[in-house]
Design an enzyme around this catalytic site. Structure first.
Site, short mmCIF file in Angstrom:
data_model
loop_
_atom_site.label_atom_id
_atom_site.label_comp_id
_atom_site.label_asym_id
_atom_site.label_seq_id
_atom_site.Cartn_x
_atom_site.Cartn_y
_atom_site.Cartn_z
N GLU A 166 7.11 -1.68 -4.49
CA GLU A 166 6.01 -1.99 -5.41
C GLU A 166 6.04 -1.19 -6.71
O GLU A 166 5.05 -0.60 -7.13
CB GLU A 166 4.67 -1.81 -4.69
N GLU A 271 7.00 -8.98 4.88
CA GLU A 271 5.67 -8.64 5.43
C GLU A 271 4.83 -9.91 5.56
O GLU A 271 3.71 -9.98 5.09
CB GLU A 271 4.97 -7.60 4.54
#
Length: 379
Positions: A166, A271
């Site tokens: 991220e 995810e």
């Protein structure tokens, strides 16, 4: 002693019945021991994330389910900096060691999550003893030491690592994290180089959410092209896959799979979960610091999922898995972010106290209709 024809027929029938029973029992056992991983074994790995509490509990029933259904595993939180390296001199290896031992025992694809992230990192990493920010050189040294110890401990055993997580702020370019602010834009180059030095055989991945965002995609593609020219060993891109019934646009998701793969990246759906609840204030990110106030309107299925919504969930799972199968040549693995609905982070994010149904197994770890729906794609 000779037997009559009737006795022969009866004995033969008994033998046939016994053999048939053995065959049926063997088939039943085979079905029981077969998981979704076996249906997709020629396409890509199917994985799940395991919480630290489940790993430490060593519950044979839960771990048996994991080993039967999945061929890949990720440690949900226990390899993140604040958990495994909470103070400068302290490392907590117990849970991570159990994870690796379990994965090796069952010959699983193991993903280490995560080496460098802006969240769940202790303040001491970025500060000196007086609470002041340390220099670029000092932070690079801490980064290198952490990666060297963590990736180095499992060198040759861990299949892949989420090296950086991220680091891109949607359409704004680099996230202005302490890593970026102190080291600069080359912090990601250093992280991948440190990881490769620690474990040259591991597959190295950049992981992020909202990876279908066109501006985010363009920024990452540009980075990959330039990084490869610099010799940075980035080998895969992880699309977190926190999706909902109405988002994201699946064509944009496919465009990103194709764009990253075109740069030589192996694709990881890292995810995956399917949010069925109303979106809070149009929020569709995964920044864990975000939270909104609870209301009953945002928690409409506390007593169970209506049939119509369940069907939408099934259809949406099928839509995505058809996409994954279409691009099976590019995709390394598809990992669900959890095993059963009760353990999913989506029950508490971005609103605490809701009841969500995002995974393939229910709160009792029984297969859901969405499991059957994606299994049917391979039968």
């Amino acid at each position: 002693m000779a037997i009559s024809r009737r006795q022969f027929v009866l004995q033969s029938a008994a033998v046939y019945t016994a053999l048939a029973s053995i065959k049926v029992n063997a088939l039943a056992k085979a079905v029981e021991e077969t998981g979704i991983k076996d249906l997709y074994k020629h396409d890509f790995h199917i994985g799940t994330a395991i919480s630290g509490s489940n790993m430490r509990a060593s519950d044979s029933s839960f771990l048996g389910l994991v080993s039967r259904e999945f061929s890949a595993i990720t440690m949900e939180n226990s390899m993140k900096w604040e958990r495994i390296h909470p103070t400068p001199e302290r490392w907590d290896w117990e849970t991570a060691d159990k994870f690796v031992d379990f994965g090796e025992k069952h010959n699983m694809y193991m993903l280490g999550h995560v080496l460098v992230w802006h969240s769940q990192v202790p303040d001491w990493v970025f500060q000196d003893e007086k609470g002041k920010l340390i220099s670029r050189e000092a932070l690079l040294k801490r980064m290198g030491s952490h990666i060297g110890n963590l990736a180095g401990r499992y060198a040759g055993r861990m299949t892949a690592w989420d090296v950086v997580n991220e680091a891109i702020d949607e359409d704004k370019g680099w996230r202005k994290s302490p890593w970026f602010n102190t080291i600069g834009a080359d912090f990601m180059d250093h992280a991948f180089n440190f990881a490769h030095d620690a474990d040259p055989k591991a597959h190295l991945v950049y992981n992020d959410y909202n990876m279908q965002n066109p501006a985010k995609r363009a920024f990452l593609v540009d980075y990959i092209r330039k990084a490869k020219k610099r010799g940075v060993p980035i080998q895969g891109v992880g699309l977190q896959g926190h999706v909902g019934l109405d988002f994201p646009n699946i064509q944009e998701f496919e465009d990103s799979i194709e764009a990253y793969a075109a740069e030589g990246m192996r694709i990881h759906i890292t995810e995956f979960d399917m949010d069925v609840l109303p979106v809070a204030w149009e929020f569709m990110g995964a920044e864990i610091s975000t939270n909104f106030e609870y209301s009953d309107e945002l928690n409409p299925y506390a007593d169970g999922l209506p049939a119509a919504v369940e069907q939408r969930l099934n259809d949406r799972y099928v839509e995505f898995f058809k996409l994954f199968l279409k691009h099976r040549d590019k995709i390394e693995r598809v990992t669900l972010w959890g095993t059963g609905d009760g353990e999913s982070w989506k029950n508490n994010f971005p609103v605490v106290g809701r009841t969500n149904y995002p995974l393939l197994f229910d709160r009792e770890y029984k297969r859901k209709p969405c499991y059957d729906a994606i299994a049917a794609l391979k039968k």
